[in-house]
Design an enzyme around this catalytic site. Structure first.
Site, PDB file in Angstrom:
ATOM      1  N   CYS A 112       0.979  -1.529  -0.007  1.00  0.00           N
ATOM      2  CA  CYS A 112      -0.343   0.493   0.228  1.00  0.00           C
ATOM      3  C   CYS A 112       0.924   1.551   0.119  1.00  0.00           C
ATOM      4  CB  CYS A 112      -1.300  -0.183   1.243  1.00  0.00           C
ATOM      5  SG  CYS A 112      -2.369  -1.634   1.230  1.00  0.00           S
ATOM      6  N   HIS A 249      -3.296   6.685   2.026  1.00  0.00           N
ATOM      7  CA  HIS A 249      -3.729   5.756   2.463  1.00  0.00           C
ATOM      8  C   HIS A 249      -5.244   5.398   2.806  1.00  0.00           C
ATOM      9  CE1 HIS A 249      -4.241   1.421   1.162  1.00  0.00           C
ATOM     10  NE2 HIS A 249      -3.989   0.620   2.653  1.00  0.00           N
ATOM     11  N   ASN A 279     -10.159  -0.429   0.732  1.00  0.00           N
ATOM     12  CA  ASN A 279      -8.708  -1.103  -0.049  1.00  0.00           C
ATOM     13  C   ASN A 279      -7.387  -0.963  -1.038  1.00  0.00           C
ATOM     14  OD1 ASN A 279      -5.999  -1.047   0.482  1.00  0.00           O
ATOM     15  ND2 ASN A 279      -6.021  -1.815   2.248  1.00  0.00           N
TER      16      ASN A 279
HETATM   17  N1  ACO Z   1     -17.281 -10.101   9.618  1.00  0.00           N
HETATM   18  C1  ACO Z   1     -17.616  -9.477  10.235  1.00  0.00           C
HETATM   19  N2  ACO Z   1     -17.020 -10.052  11.536  1.00  0.00           N
HETATM   20  C2  ACO Z   1     -15.952  -9.913  11.486  1.00  0.00           C
HETATM   21  C3  ACO Z   1     -15.465 -10.059   9.874  1.00  0.00           C
HETATM   22  C4  ACO Z   1     -16.561  -9.819   9.300  1.00  0.00           C
HETATM   23  N3  ACO Z   1     -15.964  -9.090   7.782  1.00  0.00           N
HETATM   24  N4  ACO Z   1     -14.308 -10.259  10.663  1.00  0.00           N
HETATM   25  C5  ACO Z   1     -13.715  -9.814  11.519  1.00  0.00           C
HETATM   26  N5  ACO Z   1     -14.913 -10.479  12.602  1.00  0.00           N
HETATM   27  C6  ACO Z   1     -15.206 -10.775  14.085  1.00  0.00           C
HETATM   28  C7  ACO Z   1     -13.865 -11.706  14.420  1.00  0.00           C
HETATM   29  O1  ACO Z   1     -13.416 -12.984  13.994  1.00  0.00           O
HETATM   30  C8  ACO Z   1     -13.797 -11.231  16.342  1.00  0.00           C
HETATM   31  O2  ACO Z   1     -14.686 -12.001  17.064  1.00  0.00           O
HETATM   32  P1  ACO Z   1     -14.281 -12.541  18.158  1.00  0.00           P
HETATM   33  O3  ACO Z   1     -14.312 -11.337  18.904  1.00  0.00           O
HETATM   34  O4  ACO Z   1     -15.488 -12.782  18.463  1.00  0.00           O
HETATM   35  O5  ACO Z   1     -13.003 -13.203  17.640  1.00  0.00           O
HETATM   36  C9  ACO Z   1     -14.386  -9.849  16.094  1.00  0.00           C
HETATM   37  O6  ACO Z   1     -14.884  -9.224  14.866  1.00  0.00           O
HETATM   38  C10 ACO Z   1     -13.108  -8.275  16.162  1.00  0.00           C
HETATM   39  O7  ACO Z   1     -12.217  -8.787  14.797  1.00  0.00           O
HETATM   40  P2  ACO Z   1     -11.307  -7.566  15.202  1.00  0.00           P
HETATM   41  O8  ACO Z   1     -10.022  -7.881  13.691  1.00  0.00           O
HETATM   42  O9  ACO Z   1     -10.537  -7.803  16.719  1.00  0.00           O
HETATM   43  O10 ACO Z   1     -11.391  -6.539  14.813  1.00  0.00           O
HETATM   44  P3  ACO Z   1     -10.764  -4.970  14.550  1.00  0.00           P
HETATM   45  O11 ACO Z   1     -11.667  -4.089  15.809  1.00  0.00           O
HETATM   46  O12 ACO Z   1      -9.223  -5.116  14.822  1.00  0.00           O
HETATM   47  O13 ACO Z   1     -11.169  -4.636  12.737  1.00  0.00           O
HETATM   48  C11 ACO Z   1      -9.928  -4.335  11.097  1.00  0.00           C
HETATM   49  C12 ACO Z   1     -10.352  -5.253  12.354  1.00  0.00           C
HETATM   50  C13 ACO Z   1     -11.037  -3.414  10.008  1.00  0.00           C
HETATM   51  C14 ACO Z   1      -8.982  -4.576   9.685  1.00  0.00           C
HETATM   52  C15 ACO Z   1      -9.139  -3.194  11.956  1.00  0.00           C
HETATM   53  O14 ACO Z   1      -8.273  -4.190  12.443  1.00  0.00           O
HETATM   54  C16 ACO Z   1      -8.460  -2.445  10.142  1.00  0.00           C
HETATM   55  O15 ACO Z   1      -9.108  -1.811  10.105  1.00  0.00           O
HETATM   56  N6  ACO Z   1      -6.857  -2.491  10.859  1.00  0.00           N
HETATM   57  C17 ACO Z   1      -5.749  -2.425   9.322  1.00  0.00           C
HETATM   58  C18 ACO Z   1      -5.694  -3.009   8.055  1.00  0.00           C
HETATM   59  C19 ACO Z   1      -4.748  -1.785   7.600  1.00  0.00           C
HETATM   60  O16 ACO Z   1      -4.301  -0.559   7.768  1.00  0.00           O
HETATM   61  N7  ACO Z   1      -4.247  -2.497   6.532  1.00  0.00           N
HETATM   62  C20 ACO Z   1      -3.119  -1.448   5.668  1.00  0.00           C
HETATM   63  C21 ACO Z   1      -2.515  -2.061   5.111  1.00  0.00           C
HETATM   64  S1  ACO Z   1      -3.452  -3.442   4.071  1.00  0.00           S
HETATM   65  C22 ACO Z   1      -2.330  -3.180   2.261  1.00  0.00           C
HETATM   66  O17 ACO Z   1      -1.037  -3.177   3.071  1.00  0.00           O
HETATM   67  C23 ACO Z   1      -2.172  -4.064   1.923  1.00  0.00           C
END
Ligand code: ACO
Length: 324
Positions: A112, A249, A279
């Site tokens: 990214c 990004h 993304n």
């Molecule tokens: N739908 C419903 N529930 C979901 C989903 C979904 N699509 N995905 C995960 N969950 C659940 C999980 O299983 C978890 O359940 P549990 O608590 O029962 O175990 C719960 O939701 C929380 O999951 P987390 O992963 O802890 O959620 P979080 O609040 O951290 O959000 C996210 C996840 C959106 C991915 C966030 O961490 C994020 O945005 N991270 C950064 C991503 C990023 O910036 N990427 C940039 C670089 S990408 C690149 O370089 C290619």
């Protein structure tokens, strides 16, 4: 001494819109979860076009906007983590596709951060005095890199491409830059591993889909990336309030919220369009820039001071402060 400037900006996205509700029909997720955690509402997914097709569409728009013949282009850099193939490069396909017979062309991979790394490289090629005009395009078909049974990643990404024409000028437009890599944290965001597969090796694993430790990447963005942006602004001698827009990004709306608070800058200066595209990795910043141009926020006359910052797999992160 020559400098470089952005002379045209364009983007292209596939026609097919896939909403969160559409995804909820094929996996265990909800519109509410995706929207509240990320800000994403829909993304574009291609069924028929590969990465080079998206990039060629952008390159053609750039030539048309700048009223240039393809032979006027000296180089083409495609930032992508989802190339059509390892060989030939996606950039070589674009070079042939638009008939830029005099251009050398290569891909750059920095996930990214790819567009920012590629733009910083292009700036140096132009400033060397050896080249006059180049195309820098971020293009991704992330949909072919995903495990569509993994809801934790499949809902986040989208396909698209955007890019710029960079050309020689006599006044500085690229005012400050910082580029970083921390390979020791590379395991937190991975895809497309090419395992050893000769008759002499033990390797049997298959190519891997995108895997991400979401929390670790989130924390990396709001800590390391935000800190490096603040440092760059300080080192540049500019006042942060001089920045007209920040084009970061487009991974997650909550990351932008936290960045704005950490930098103590108005949230409205952080442009966003992840709600419509998800993304798109290396394509996210140039798509955002192109839409800002279409909406009249940017006019390409050097009157706006803009900060571009990419972050992601590698881990990589990079920031440029540019007059656009
Ligand atoms: N739908 C419903 N529930 C979901 C989903 C979904 N699509 N995905 C995960 N969950 C659940 C999980 O299983 C978890 O359940 P549990 O608590 O029962 O175990 C719960 O939701 C929380 O999951 P987390 O992963 O802890 O959620 P979080 O609040 O951290 O959000 C996210 C996840 C959106 C991915 C966030 O961490 C994020 O945005 N991270 C950064 C991503 C990023 O910036 N990427 C940039 C670089 S990408 C690149 O370089 C290619």
């Amino acid at each position: 001494m020559p400098y470089s400037r952005i002379g045209a900006v364009a983007h292209y996205v596939p026609n097919q819109v896939v909403t969160n509700h559409d995804l909820a029909k094929i996996m265990d997720t909800t519109d509410d979860w995706i929207r509240s955690r990320t800000g994403i509402e829909e993304r574009r997914i291609t069924q028929t076009e590969n990465t080079s097709d998206l990039a060629i569409a952008v390159a053609e728009k750039l030539l048309q906007q700048a009223q240039l013949a393809p032979e006027a282009i000296d180089f083409i850099i495609i930032a992508t983590m989802s190339p059509d193939a390892s060989m030939p490069s996606t950039a070589a396909k674009v070079q042939a596709g638009i008939g830029a017979s005099k251009a050398f062309a290569f891909d750059m991979t920095a996930a990214c951060s790819g567009f920012v790394f590629a733009l910083a490289t292009a700036d140096k090629l132009i400033r060397s005095g050896a080249y006059q005009k180049g195309l820098v395009i971020g293009a991704e078909v992330t949909s072919k890199m995903l495990d569509w049974t993994d809801r934790s990643t499949a809902v986040l990404f989208g396909d698209g491409a955007g890019g710029v024409l960079i050309e020689q000028t006599m006044r500085p437009h690229f005012l400050a830059e910082s580029l970083h890599t921390d390979g020791s944290r590379g395991h937190t965001l991975t895809s497309g591993a090419s395992p050893l597969a000769s008759p002499y090796s033990q390797g049997q694993a298959k190519k891997t889909a995108i895997q991400m430790e979401g929390r670790a990447i989130f924390d990396f963005a709001v800590r390391d990336v935000a800190t490096s942006i603040v440092q760059l602004i300080e080192q540049s001698g500019l006042d942060k309030h001089q920045l007209d827009y920040l084009l970061l990004h487009q991974a997650n709306q909550r990351i932008l919220d936290k960045m704005a608070r950490k930098m103590d800058l108005p949230r409205a200066k952080f442009l966003e369009n992840m709600m419509h595209y998800g993304n798109t990795s290396a394509a996210s910043i140039p798509i955002l820039m192109s839409e800002a141009f279409e909406q009249g926020c940017l006019t390409l006359d050097g009157s706006k001071l803009v900060l571009l910052s990419g972050f992601g797999g590698g881990l990589t992160w990079g920031t440029l402060i540019v007059k656009i």
